[in-house]
Design a protein around this motif. Structure first.
Motif, PDB file in Angstrom:
ATOM      1  N   UNK A 168      28.304  56.176  37.666  1.00  0.00           N
ATOM      2  CA  UNK A 168      28.272  54.805  37.173  1.00  0.00           C
ATOM      3  C   UNK A 168      29.445  54.545  36.239  1.00  0.00           C
ATOM      4  N   UNK A 169      29.698  55.504  35.341  1.00  0.00           N
ATOM      5  CA  UNK A 169      30.791  55.310  34.397  1.00  0.00           C
ATOM      6  C   UNK A 169      32.131  55.267  35.114  1.00  0.00           C
ATOM      7  N   UNK A 170      32.296  56.134  36.112  1.00  0.00           N
ATOM      8  CA  UNK A 170      33.552  56.138  36.862  1.00  0.00           C
ATOM      9  C   UNK A 170      33.740  54.849  37.641  1.00  0.00           C
ATOM     10  N   UNK A 171      32.670  54.421  38.319  1.00  0.00           N
ATOM     11  CA  UNK A 171      32.770  53.178  39.075  1.00  0.00           C
ATOM     12  C   UNK A 171      33.130  52.038  38.128  1.00  0.00           C
ATOM     13  N   UNK A 172      32.492  52.019  36.960  1.00  0.00           N
ATOM     14  CA  UNK A 172      32.778  50.971  35.987  1.00  0.00           C
ATOM     15  C   UNK A 172      34.206  51.035  35.482  1.00  0.00           C
ATOM     16  N   UNK A 173      34.680  52.251  35.170  1.00  0.00           N
ATOM     17  CA  UNK A 173      36.031  52.389  34.655  1.00  0.00           C
ATOM     18  C   UNK A 173      37.056  51.960  35.690  1.00  0.00           C
ATOM     19  N   UNK A 174      36.852  52.436  36.935  1.00  0.00           N
ATOM     20  CA  UNK A 174      37.794  52.063  37.987  1.00  0.00           C
ATOM     21  C   UNK A 174      37.830  50.549  38.149  1.00  0.00           C
ATOM     22  N   UNK A 175      36.646  49.959  38.178  1.00  0.00           N
ATOM     23  CA  UNK A 175      36.576  48.513  38.331  1.00  0.00           C
ATOM     24  C   UNK A 175      37.260  47.814  37.156  1.00  0.00           C
ATOM     25  N   UNK A 176      37.019  48.323  35.948  1.00  0.00           N
ATOM     26  CA  UNK A 176      37.644  47.719  34.765  1.00  0.00           C
ATOM     27  C   UNK A 176      39.158  47.733  34.874  1.00  0.00           C
ATOM     28  N   UNK A 177      39.701  48.884  35.271  1.00  0.00           N
ATOM     29  CA  UNK A 177      41.159  48.998  35.335  1.00  0.00           C
ATOM     30  C   UNK A 177      41.707  48.037  36.382  1.00  0.00           C
ATOM     31  N   UNK A 178      41.038  47.995  37.539  1.00  0.00           N
ATOM     32  CA  UNK A 178      41.493  47.078  38.588  1.00  0.00           C
ATOM     33  C   UNK A 178      41.435  45.640  38.086  1.00  0.00           C
ATOM     34  N   UNK A 179      40.316  45.280  37.457  1.00  0.00           N
ATOM     35  CA  UNK A 179      40.156  43.901  37.004  1.00  0.00           C
ATOM     36  C   UNK A 179      41.192  43.563  35.937  1.00  0.00           C
ATOM     37  N   UNK A 180      41.460  44.536  35.036  1.00  0.00           N
ATOM     38  CA  UNK A 180      42.461  44.285  34.000  1.00  0.00           C
ATOM     39  C   UNK A 180      43.826  44.051  34.626  1.00  0.00           C
ATOM     40  N   UNK A 181      44.146  44.836  35.676  1.00  0.00           N
ATOM     41  CA  UNK A 181      45.416  44.625  36.373  1.00  0.00           C
ATOM     42  C   UNK A 181      45.456  43.234  36.987  1.00  0.00           C
ATOM     43  N   UNK A 182      44.339  42.832  37.605  1.00  0.00           N
ATOM     44  CA  UNK A 182      44.318  41.512  38.225  1.00  0.00           C
ATOM     45  C   UNK A 182      44.466  40.423  37.170  1.00  0.00           C
ATOM     46  N   UNK A 183      43.807  40.611  36.024  1.00  0.00           N
ATOM     47  CA  UNK A 183      43.927  39.612  34.960  1.00  0.00           C
ATOM     48  C   UNK A 183      45.390  39.464  34.561  1.00  0.00           C
ATOM     49  N   UNK A 184      46.064  40.604  34.336  1.00  0.00           N
ATOM     50  CA  UNK A 184      47.481  40.549  33.985  1.00  0.00           C
ATOM     51  C   UNK A 184      48.274  39.862  35.086  1.00  0.00           C
ATOM     52  N   UNK A 185      47.969  40.217  36.336  1.00  0.00           N
ATOM     53  CA  UNK A 185      48.728  39.660  37.449  1.00  0.00           C
ATOM     54  C   UNK A 185      48.536  38.151  37.550  1.00  0.00           C
ATOM     55  N   UNK A 186      47.329  37.681  37.241  1.00  0.00           N
ATOM     56  CA  UNK A 186      47.097  36.231  37.323  1.00  0.00           C
ATOM     57  C   UNK A 186      47.788  35.517  36.173  1.00  0.00           C
ATOM     58  N   UNK A 187      47.730  36.123  34.998  1.00  0.00           N
ATOM     59  CA  UNK A 187      48.221  35.426  33.804  1.00  0.00           C
ATOM     60  C   UNK A 187      49.735  35.470  33.688  1.00  0.00           C
ATOM     61  N   UNK A 188      50.333  36.612  34.040  1.00  0.00           N
ATOM     62  CA  UNK A 188      51.747  36.836  33.746  1.00  0.00           C
ATOM     63  C   UNK A 188      52.667  35.720  34.236  1.00  0.00           C
TER      64      UNK A 188
END
Lengths: 345, 344
Positions: free
Chosen positions: B160-180
């Motif tokens: 669960x923690x790994x799935x969450x961490x992976x998802x978090x990192x992906x989502x953070x990348x997407x957030x940066x990609x949308x905002x930049x």
């Protein structure tokens, strides 16, 4: 069932086929890295023809193109290659040694600790170049030791290592944010470099130490490639094969951490390159021989291509870490799904 | 852990007198934290200014500063309560000690949904923000739980923690990609990567109150169901609990709380992880006590973290999400340490 001569011949044939495949894949990877490197030098906002690039590299004066290629693109391309090779090597070493693709330095918090140390050295201690790199490597060796010590128990080493690493990575991230918020101005580009990695504004002063360590620690790792392969068979088997298990382990970990830390001090913790390179390389080459060199080449290729894509293909200019982060996370999820099905995690 | 404890002790942990004593202590602590949050900040203010500001005066800079700190304090308290409660419910529903809306990536999912709404769909109204955030949180929660529970052993802490961490990192990348690429919203880029309570106004607080109220209600009402669930699915079903329904309502409440909080504050991690663990030490594993305590504890933690963030980074301030990660991650490691290998 007795082993017959045909069996032996069949095994031999398979091995030969694997060896041929490995050679071919390695050659293709090397060519691709060269091609990506050349593309980074030639293409961009303005196109510089290959002949001109070669002349510039040889020192000819071609006017404006000299600045574009020599000052902007060359350091960037070299840093991409150096960082990619280092991350690929370091990541594959960790993954092979710990026999777990998830135990890569960027997931267990070693890259983030190098990054936190580097940004601390730059902003708070006003160091630069080699000083930053040494600070980063010292800090990440300490952190790596810390994570390993916390994870050593009778059972569940792998799981505990990964979870402890996730916690450590979170601490390092908040240190990075804290240090950056102490800087006079919040520089979004700098922040992104230390949070996800970027080769923007690459300078020779940063590249030097990373390249030197790539040569030194890289040779140490490669000289231990066989030990690494033997260790993969398990501690007892490796010892039976005449391996000095603990010495090899310590050497491999130190070399891998040094690679990761120096590359991170130069380019930031380029997200997931260390994690992705090994599994991709293994998928390409097959389980034959050491994964180190294929992983290194894959790492270099990943960084070059992701950086080029981030700069020119996606509409806006993204630092390389954002691209590899978006690429790598789905793969991580895929890996969790697959390993769940294989019931290994 | 939860299972064995609740079977062994019929009263699920602690004598009620002890719990009441803790309750008084926690309430007192909450009061102190609120007072500190109003009194301490980048600018030193006197008691007279604070009192004047409470009476609606904003004549001097000091009084104006205090006037800004009041909604901030309120927001920190309710956001902290929401996150603490949300974490406690998630830990109960998943029977997983590492569940937390931050670690599982749910807050990041909410943040990404809002960012996408802002950048591509011209989201403007606060109500729309909140709905979008809850939607993002819900989708992420389902996604992470499904990924994390594949394979043998269901959702182990590691998976669960790994799935969450992976998802978090992906989502953070997407957030940066949308905002930049978007200069118009790039200013807010930071606040969607790390949560803070700095920009609080009473307007935004009023906007999320109905959502939070609904979330609190759903969560607190499922306390008894969570106690049954802690005994294991079969036993809970044997006790007449509709297991899936109980799970669904409790999770829905937790997701509303996490999503609505993120819509206003940005993603804040580790509050929901750490608070229930501390509260379990105080009041035991009975969710009827644990849930309210986690809410109070979350409020205290977020208020205290916010005050610390204002002190250690003077003259600037540190977003509260950074402080909670710094405090929470060691606790995360500590929890991991306590587990035996096969339970991970």
């Amino acid at each position: 069932m007795p082993v017959t001569e045909t069996d032996i011949l069949a095994v031999g044939a398979i091995r030969r086929r694997q060896a041929t495949r490995r050679r071919i894949v390695l050659a293709i990877l090397a060519i691709l890295v060269l091609a990506a490197f050349a593309t980074t030098l030639m293409a961009g906002k303005s196109f510089v023809p290959p002949l001109e690039v070669i002349q510039i590299l040889l020192g000819a004066d071609m006017g404006g193109a000299n600045f574009t290629v020599g000052t902007l693109r060359l350091p960037r391309a070299v840093l991409s290659v150096v960082a990619g090779l280092s991350f690929g090597l370091g990541g594959a070493a960790f993954q092979t040694l710990l026999r777990n693709p998830l135990a890569s330095p960027d997931i267990i918090g070693i890259s983030s600790s190098a990054s936190a140390a580097a940004v601390f050295a730059i902003v708070v201690l006003s160091l630069d170049g080699a000083g930053v790199a040494f600070f980063a490597v010292t800090a990440s060796l300490v952190v790596a030791g810390f994570i390993f010590v916390l994870s050593f128990r009778r059972s569940g080493f792998g799981a505990r290592l990964i979870l402890t690493g996730i916690g450590v990575a979170a601490i390092c991230q908040s240190i990075i944010y804290y240090v950056l918020s102490r800087a006079p101005v919040w520089d979004a580009a700098e922040a992104l470099r230390w949070l996800t990695g970027s080769v923007n504004g690459a300078a020779w002063g940063q590249i030097g130490p990373a390249a030197l360590v790539l040569v030194i620690a890289g040779s140490v790792l490669l000289s231990r490639a066989r030990a690494l392969e033997n260790l993969r068979l398990g501690e007892d088997t490796a010892a039976a094969l005449g391996e000095r298990v603990n010495l090899s382990r310590v050497l491999i970990i130190m070399a891998a951490v040094a690679l990761i830390a120096f590359a991170t001090a130069a380019a930031g913790p380029v997200a997931f390159v260390a994690f992705l390179s090994g599994p991709i390389a293994t998928r390409l080459v097959g389980h034959y021989g050491s994964a180190l060199i294929p992983s290194a080449l894959t790492g270099a290729l990943l960084v070059l291509v992701a950086d080029f894509a981030g700069q020119y293909l996606l509409g806006a200019r993204f630092p390389v870490g954002v691209v590899t982060g978006a690429l790598g996370a789905p793969y991580l999820i895929y890996l969790i799904v697959v390993s769940n099905r294989a019931e290994k995690t | 852990m939860t299972t064995t404890a609740s079977i062994r002790a019929p009263d699920l942990g602690r004598p009620n007198r002890l719990r009441l004593a803790w309750l008084l202590l926690v309430l007192g602590l909450l009061g102190i934290c609120c007072a500190l949050s109003v009194a301490i900040g980048a600018r030193d203010v006197g008691l007279a200014d604070i009192l004047a500001a409470f009476n609606g005066l904003a004549d001097t800079i000091e009084q104006a500063a205090v006037t800004k700190r009041i909604p901030r304090t309120v927001l920190a308290a309710i956001a902290g309560a929401a996150l603490g409660l949300s974490g406690a419910v998630m830990q109960g529903v998943t029977r997983n000690p590492l569940a937390d809306p931050g670690i599982l990536g749910i807050n990041m999912g909410a943040a990404l949904a809002v960012v996408v709404g802002l950048a591509w769909f011209g989201l403007a109204a606060a109500q729309a923000y909140i709905w979008t955030a809850i939607f993002g949180a819900a989708v992420t929660a389902v996604f992470v739980f499904v990924i994390g529970s594949l394979g043998r052993g269901g959702a182990t802490p590691l998976k669960l923690a790994l799935a969450g961490t992976a998802t978090s990192i992906a989502l953070a990348s997407f957030i940066t990609a949308v905002i930049l690429p978007r200069n118009d919203i790039a200013e807010g880029a930071r606040s969607w990567q790390i949560g803070g309570v700095g920009g609080a106004t009473f307007d935004t607080i009023i906007q999320i109150l109905p959502f939070l109220a609904a979330g609190f209600l759903l969560c607190l009402l499922s306390a008894r169901k969570l106690n049954s669930l802690a005994l294991g699915d079969e036993l809970a079903a044997g006790l007449g609990e509709r297991v899936m329904l109980a799970r669904a309502t409790a999770s829905f409440g937790a997701v509303i709380l996490a999503g609505a909080t993120t819509a206003i504050c940005g993603p804040i991690a580790f509050v929901g992880l750490l608070v229930p663990h501390v509260c379990r030490l105080l009041v035991g594993v009975d969710h009827r006590w644990l849930l309210p305590f986690s809410a109070l504890g979350g409020a205290i933690l977020l208020l205290a973290s916010d005050v610390i963030g204002r002190i250690i980074a003077r003259p600037g301030e540190l977003d509260v999400g950074i402080v909670t990660a710094f405090v929470g991650a060691p606790i995360f490691i500590w929890i991991v340490q306590r587990y035996r290998g096969r339970d991970l």
